[in-house]
Design a protein around this motif. Structure first.
Motif, short mmCIF file in Angstrom:
data_model
loop_
_atom_site.label_atom_id
_atom_site.label_comp_id
_atom_site.label_asym_id
_atom_site.label_seq_id
_atom_site.Cartn_x
_atom_site.Cartn_y
_atom_site.Cartn_z
N ASP A 128 0.82 -1.21 0.00
CA ASP A 128 0.00 0.00 0.00
C ASP A 128 0.86 1.27 0.00
OD1 ASP A 128 0.81 -0.52 2.65
OD2 ASP A 128 -1.06 0.22 3.52
N GLN A 129 1.99 1.24 0.70
CA GLN A 129 2.90 2.39 0.71
C GLN A 129 3.55 2.58 -0.66
OE1 GLN A 129 5.76 2.05 3.89
NE2 GLN A 129 4.16 1.76 5.43
N GLN A 130 3.97 1.49 -1.29
CA GLN A 130 4.57 1.58 -2.62
C GLN A 130 3.56 2.14 -3.62
OE1 GLN A 130 7.07 -1.50 -4.30
NE2 GLN A 130 7.04 -2.59 -2.36
N LEU A 131 2.33 1.65 -3.55
CA LEU A 131 1.30 2.12 -4.48
C LEU A 131 1.01 3.60 -4.28
CD1 LEU A 131 -1.10 -0.95 -4.35
CD2 LEU A 131 0.28 -0.22 -6.31
N GLN A 132 0.95 4.05 -3.02
CA GLN A 132 0.69 5.46 -2.76
C GLN A 132 1.85 6.33 -3.27
OE1 GLN A 132 0.18 6.68 1.36
NE2 GLN A 132 -0.94 8.50 0.73
N GLN A 133 3.08 5.92 -2.97
CA GLN A 133 4.23 6.73 -3.40
C GLN A 133 4.36 6.79 -4.92
OE1 GLN A 133 4.64 8.47 -0.38
NE2 GLN A 133 6.39 8.86 -1.68
N THR A 134 4.18 5.67 -5.59
CA THR A 134 4.29 5.70 -7.06
C THR A 134 3.11 6.44 -7.68
OG1 THR A 134 3.33 3.47 -7.23
CG2 THR A 134 5.74 3.64 -7.29
N LEU A 135 1.93 6.38 -7.03
CA LEU A 135 0.79 7.16 -7.53
C LEU A 135 1.07 8.65 -7.41
CD1 LEU A 135 -2.10 7.23 -8.63
CD2 LEU A 135 -2.92 7.07 -6.26
N ILE A 136 1.62 9.08 -6.29
CA ILE A 136 1.98 10.50 -6.11
C ILE A 136 2.99 10.92 -7.18
CG2 ILE A 136 3.19 12.12 -4.58
CD1 ILE A 136 1.83 10.56 -2.22
N THR A 137 4.00 10.10 -7.40
CA THR A 137 5.02 10.40 -8.41
C THR A 137 4.41 10.49 -9.80
OG1 THR A 137 6.72 9.33 -7.08
CG2 THR A 137 7.19 9.62 -9.43
N ASN A 138 3.59 9.49 -10.16
CA ASN A 138 2.99 9.47 -11.50
C ASN A 138 1.99 10.61 -11.70
OD1 ASN A 138 4.45 7.21 -12.36
ND2 ASN A 138 2.94 5.80 -11.54
N LEU A 139 1.20 10.93 -10.66
CA LEU A 139 0.27 12.05 -10.78
C LEU A 139 1.01 13.39 -10.85
CD1 LEU A 139 -2.59 10.99 -8.32
CD2 LEU A 139 -2.70 11.10 -10.83
N SER A 140 2.09 13.52 -10.11
CA SER A 140 2.89 14.75 -10.17
C SER A 140 3.44 14.98 -11.58
CB SER A 140 4.05 14.69 -9.17
OG SER A 140 3.58 14.66 -7.85
N LYS A 141 3.85 13.90 -12.19
CA LYS A 141 4.37 13.98 -13.56
C LYS A 141 3.25 14.30 -14.56
CE LYS A 141 7.13 11.26 -16.79
NZ LYS A 141 7.76 9.96 -17.03
N ALA A 142 2.07 13.72 -14.37
CA ALA A 142 0.95 13.90 -15.29
C ALA A 142 0.20 15.22 -15.06
CB ALA A 142 -0.03 12.73 -15.16
N LEU A 143 0.36 15.82 -13.89
CA LEU A 143 -0.32 17.08 -13.55
C LEU A 143 0.72 18.13 -13.15
CD1 LEU A 143 -3.09 15.45 -11.31
CD2 LEU A 143 -3.43 16.40 -13.61
N PRO A 144 1.50 18.63 -14.10
CA PRO A 144 2.61 19.52 -13.75
C PRO A 144 2.21 20.82 -13.07
CG PRO A 144 2.28 19.45 -16.14
CD PRO A 144 1.38 18.42 -15.55
N GLY A 145 1.00 21.32 -13.25
CA GLY A 145 0.58 22.57 -12.61
C GLY A 145 -0.06 22.37 -11.26
N ARG A 146 -0.03 21.16 -10.76
CA ARG A 146 -0.72 20.83 -9.52
C ARG A 146 0.27 20.22 -8.53
NH1 ARG A 146 -6.16 19.70 -8.09
NH2 ARG A 146 -6.77 20.40 -10.15
#
Length: 189
Positions: free
Chosen positions: A86-104
């Motif tokens: 669950d920690q790995q999924l949360q961290q990689t989700l944050i990383t992937n969303l940060s990359k996909a949402l550069p203004g957020r």
């Protein structure tokens, strides 16, 4: 004769005590995490809080999961997650969303009074007997008091056999899920 029995017993006992090496796996992340200073936080910058990613009990242990039939699952004893899934999924989700949402600003904790909140519930994150990997569940996004809920169910073919390939395929499915979440976030604004 006694010496032979003792030698045989010693060999049997030493064979039983041989250790099996564990292999540890970590989901690959596509980008480096971003450092944010307090001066960069402002009310105009939209923020997304990834509150939690939950997994069912059968995925919450250390062992990678492999589905051997439509009703049978095997939890690996020697092929293990390097940190809780669950920690790995949360961290990689944050990383992937940060990359996909550069203004957020995307974070694992709330960073201001105004933010969107994302929760994800995983129902499947395993390899399967037919050479495919399963990534399934649902996500809920709260945006300005409105709640959006969306299910996802990806069945991806593995390009190779083995746990390495399975983990890479699961990571690719998780990245696709993050991209779909990002597209929904963009559509809400």
């Amino acid at each position: 004769m006694k010496k032979g029995l003792i030698l045989c017993a010693a060999l049997v006992l030493s064979a039983c005590s041989s250790s099996v090496d564990n292999t540890w796996y970590q989901l690959p992340s596509g980008a480096a995490s971003m450092q944010v200073t307090s001066s960069q936080l402002n009310e105009a910058q939209p923020m997304l809080w990834v509150q939690q990613v939950t997994v069912p009990d059968y995925l919450a242990g250390n062992g990678l999961v492999y589905q051997t039939s439509d009703v049978k699952y095997v939890i690996a004893a020697n092929n293990l997650w390097a940190s809780p899934l669950d920690q790995q999924l949360q961290q990689t989700l944050i990383t992937n969303l940060s990359k996909a949402l550069p203004g957020r600003l995307v974070a694992g904790s709330p960073l201001g009074a105004q933010h969107d909140t994302l929760n994800v519930t995983i129902t499947g994150f395993q390899g399967r007997y037919d050479g495919k990997a399963i990534v399934s569940g649902e996500w809920t996004l709260e945006h300005q008091g409105r709640v959006t809920k969306q299910a996802f169910n990806l069945v991806l073919p593995q390009t190779e056999d083995g746990y390495d390939a399975m983990v890479r395929t699961l990571a690719a499915g998780w990245q696709q899920t993050a991209q779909k979440i990002a597209n929904s976030v963009v559509a809400l604004n």
